[in-house]
Design an enzyme around this catalytic site. Sequence first.
Site, PDB file in Angstrom:
ATOM      1  N   ASP A 288      -6.729   4.527  -3.295  1.00  0.00           N
ATOM      2  CA  ASP A 288      -6.490   3.229  -3.916  1.00  0.00           C
ATOM      3  C   ASP A 288      -7.792   2.780  -4.563  1.00  0.00           C
ATOM      4  O   ASP A 288      -8.859   3.340  -4.293  1.00  0.00           O
ATOM      5  CB  ASP A 288      -6.038   2.220  -2.847  1.00  0.00           C
ATOM      6  CG  ASP A 288      -5.699   0.852  -3.415  1.00  0.00           C
ATOM      7  OD1 ASP A 288      -5.090   0.809  -4.500  1.00  0.00           O
ATOM      8  OD2 ASP A 288      -6.038  -0.154  -2.781  1.00  0.00           O
ATOM      9  N   HIS A 289      -7.717   1.784  -5.410  1.00  0.00           N
ATOM     10  CA  HIS A 289      -8.912   1.198  -6.017  1.00  0.00           C
ATOM     11  C   HIS A 289      -9.364   0.002  -5.182  1.00  0.00           C
ATOM     12  O   HIS A 289      -8.627  -0.978  -5.047  1.00  0.00           O
ATOM     13  CB  HIS A 289      -8.615   0.741  -7.449  1.00  0.00           C
ATOM     14  CG  HIS A 289      -8.341   1.870  -8.392  1.00  0.00           C
ATOM     15  ND1 HIS A 289      -7.275   1.882  -9.262  1.00  0.00           N
ATOM     16  CD2 HIS A 289      -8.987   3.038  -8.580  1.00  0.00           C
ATOM     17  CE1 HIS A 289      -7.285   3.006  -9.966  1.00  0.00           C
ATOM     18  NE2 HIS A 289      -8.318   3.729  -9.562  1.00  0.00           N
ATOM     19  N   TYR A 463      -3.886  -2.896  -5.497  1.00  0.00           N
ATOM     20  CA  TYR A 463      -2.461  -2.542  -5.563  1.00  0.00           C
ATOM     21  C   TYR A 463      -2.190  -1.244  -6.311  1.00  0.00           C
ATOM     22  O   TYR A 463      -1.192  -1.126  -7.007  1.00  0.00           O
ATOM     23  CB  TYR A 463      -1.628  -3.665  -6.199  1.00  0.00           C
ATOM     24  CG  TYR A 463      -2.119  -5.042  -5.938  1.00  0.00           C
ATOM     25  CD1 TYR A 463      -2.383  -5.470  -4.631  1.00  0.00           C
ATOM     26  CD2 TYR A 463      -2.324  -5.935  -6.973  1.00  0.00           C
ATOM     27  CE1 TYR A 463      -2.842  -6.743  -4.389  1.00  0.00           C
ATOM     28  CE2 TYR A 463      -2.782  -7.220  -6.731  1.00  0.00           C
ATOM     29  CZ  TYR A 463      -3.045  -7.611  -5.437  1.00  0.00           C
ATOM     30  OH  TYR A 463      -3.509  -8.882  -5.186  1.00  0.00           O
ATOM     31  N   HIS A 464      -3.039  -0.240  -6.140  1.00  0.00           N
ATOM     32  CA  HIS A 464      -2.847   1.033  -6.824  1.00  0.00           C
ATOM     33  C   HIS A 464      -2.792   2.203  -5.841  1.00  0.00           C
ATOM     34  O   HIS A 464      -3.473   3.209  -6.028  1.00  0.00           O
ATOM     35  CB  HIS A 464      -3.985   1.264  -7.825  1.00  0.00           C
ATOM     36  CG  HIS A 464      -4.119   0.197  -8.852  1.00  0.00           C
ATOM     37  ND1 HIS A 464      -5.301  -0.051  -9.536  1.00  0.00           N
ATOM     38  CD2 HIS A 464      -3.218  -0.696  -9.335  1.00  0.00           C
ATOM     39  CE1 HIS A 464      -5.118  -1.046 -10.381  1.00  0.00           C
ATOM     40  NE2 HIS A 464      -3.868  -1.456 -10.273  1.00  0.00           N
ATOM     41  N   PRO A 465      -1.967   2.144  -4.792  1.00  0.00           N
ATOM     42  CA  PRO A 465      -1.920   3.254  -3.834  1.00  0.00           C
ATOM     43  C   PRO A 465      -1.265   4.491  -4.449  1.00  0.00           C
ATOM     44  O   PRO A 465      -0.268   4.400  -5.172  1.00  0.00           O
ATOM     45  CB  PRO A 465      -1.077   2.689  -2.679  1.00  0.00           C
ATOM     46  CG  PRO A 465      -0.202   1.661  -3.321  1.00  0.00           C
ATOM     47  CD  PRO A 465      -1.044   1.056  -4.409  1.00  0.00           C
TER      48      PRO A 465
END
Length: 525
Positions: A288-289, A463-465
């Site tokens: 994730d980020h 929110y980038h899993p």
Amino acid sequence: MTPFDTIIVGAGSAGCVLANRLTADGKRKVLLLEAGPRDTNPWIHIPLGYGKLFAEPSVNWSYESEPEPTCNNRRIFTPRGKVLGGSSSINGLVYIRGQKEDYDDWAVPGWNFDGMLPYFIKAEDQSRGKSAYHGVGGPFAVSDLPDRHEMCDAFIEAAVANGIPRNDDFNGAAQEGAGYFQANTRNGRRISTAVGYLRPAEKRPNLKVEVEALATRILFEGKRATGVEYRQGGVTMTAQAREVILAGGAINSPQLLQLSGVGPAALLQANGIPVVHESPDVGEGLQDHFYVRTFWRCTRPVTLNDDMKSLWRKAGIGLKYLLQKRGPLTVSAGYAAAFTRTRPELGRPDAQFYFINFSVAKRGGILDPFSGFTCSMSQLRAESRGHVRIKSADPSAAPAILYNYLATENDRRTMVDGLKKLRRLVNTAPFNRYVAEERTPGRDVNTDDEWLDFCRATGETVYHPTSTCRMGTDARSVVDAELRVRGIAGLRVVDASIMPAVVSGNTNAAVVAIAEKASDLILAG
């Protein structure tokens, strides 16, 4: 139920694309299952409405991570869409593809950037028109924000003064630079994959859509997937199909595989689940980020904070949106941005800076009562890896999510160097004329250790899993180059979980392109 050709589990970004493309020729009978409701909440369709949906349980899984050992044992709140359109219905609308090298580095035949570009182009309806990098007429609208803002212009000019080139198209020939985001909007309205892809497809008699239908397990005959069991209205139902496609995202897809007996054998046995096929990397490799915000008091009453504390200005905002589909309600989660290198010797950007013309102590909370703005940063290519693992055999129980942020020296260094660079940018003319005070972290944070402590205390997901059902050519990879689950017939995964590594930037555009490409692979088979 009458057997289907294909069952798609999850009507999110990937699922809606698949439902459209796989039913277009009328030959396949497709069932699309979605655990959440239809996308009737009005805030879904107003771009700035994402703030109202941040923790709205009717359309959001609202997960929490396990205590993160590298972040002071804090639990990280994790929104995920649970509605038609999935996260494309509740996200910040920002459209970013990532860098060419991201896809080339996946090292999977057919999935390099040259293999992906046609699918980005196919998906797009670009407001700027057709070009070598963009398409028109596709289902997924990509538009410039309808209004410029004086603080965005100043942010971009300050970035240029710090050696970051101006860039009017982050999705063109190169990502590096500063400019305005584009968003998945058209005429001031959100264009989710439910709006762009699913609405036209729902008119077809060969597509059946079931909402509020929670998939509980995949059905197997030996090592062949034959259907799906799901709960709807308190009743357990089953549906049969020649092929099952999981499109639940990086959290829900590995969870359903594990619940169904596909995953690490020890984990399944510990939860009383018979092993159908041992696949040790299911749920592993979560990326994730990591995202850290800084808050500033503004010298001028030109922020959204100021708009929202004035009844007259709020009324004007509502009227402008109603009559013209313009104004603050059309703004995405990012307004202006910069993609930059934290160290000059790097070959490509490793940090994403965001400018947002409001400030709020808690994401999804109430705006600060003073003129304020936010400048934030995320690392583009994290090395740290976590996992998604079931905690019980109950399909309604949330899995254990561990991000494991800041686990490597490079990740820690990138965040510290990036935040220092962001502070310099904010204090550079012409943007510095808007700075009245650095509220968070404040002047007392200066050393590397102090910055790192600040990251550990405040950093969150953006929110980038991805990457929990990794695609690859090796035997341990969960899916192959056609996204078929290794060791199981009739089962694929098509969503962000298949990315071997997270792309450099917001992930929704990449997920749509992955589903476009997967549709062609499936139809060709």
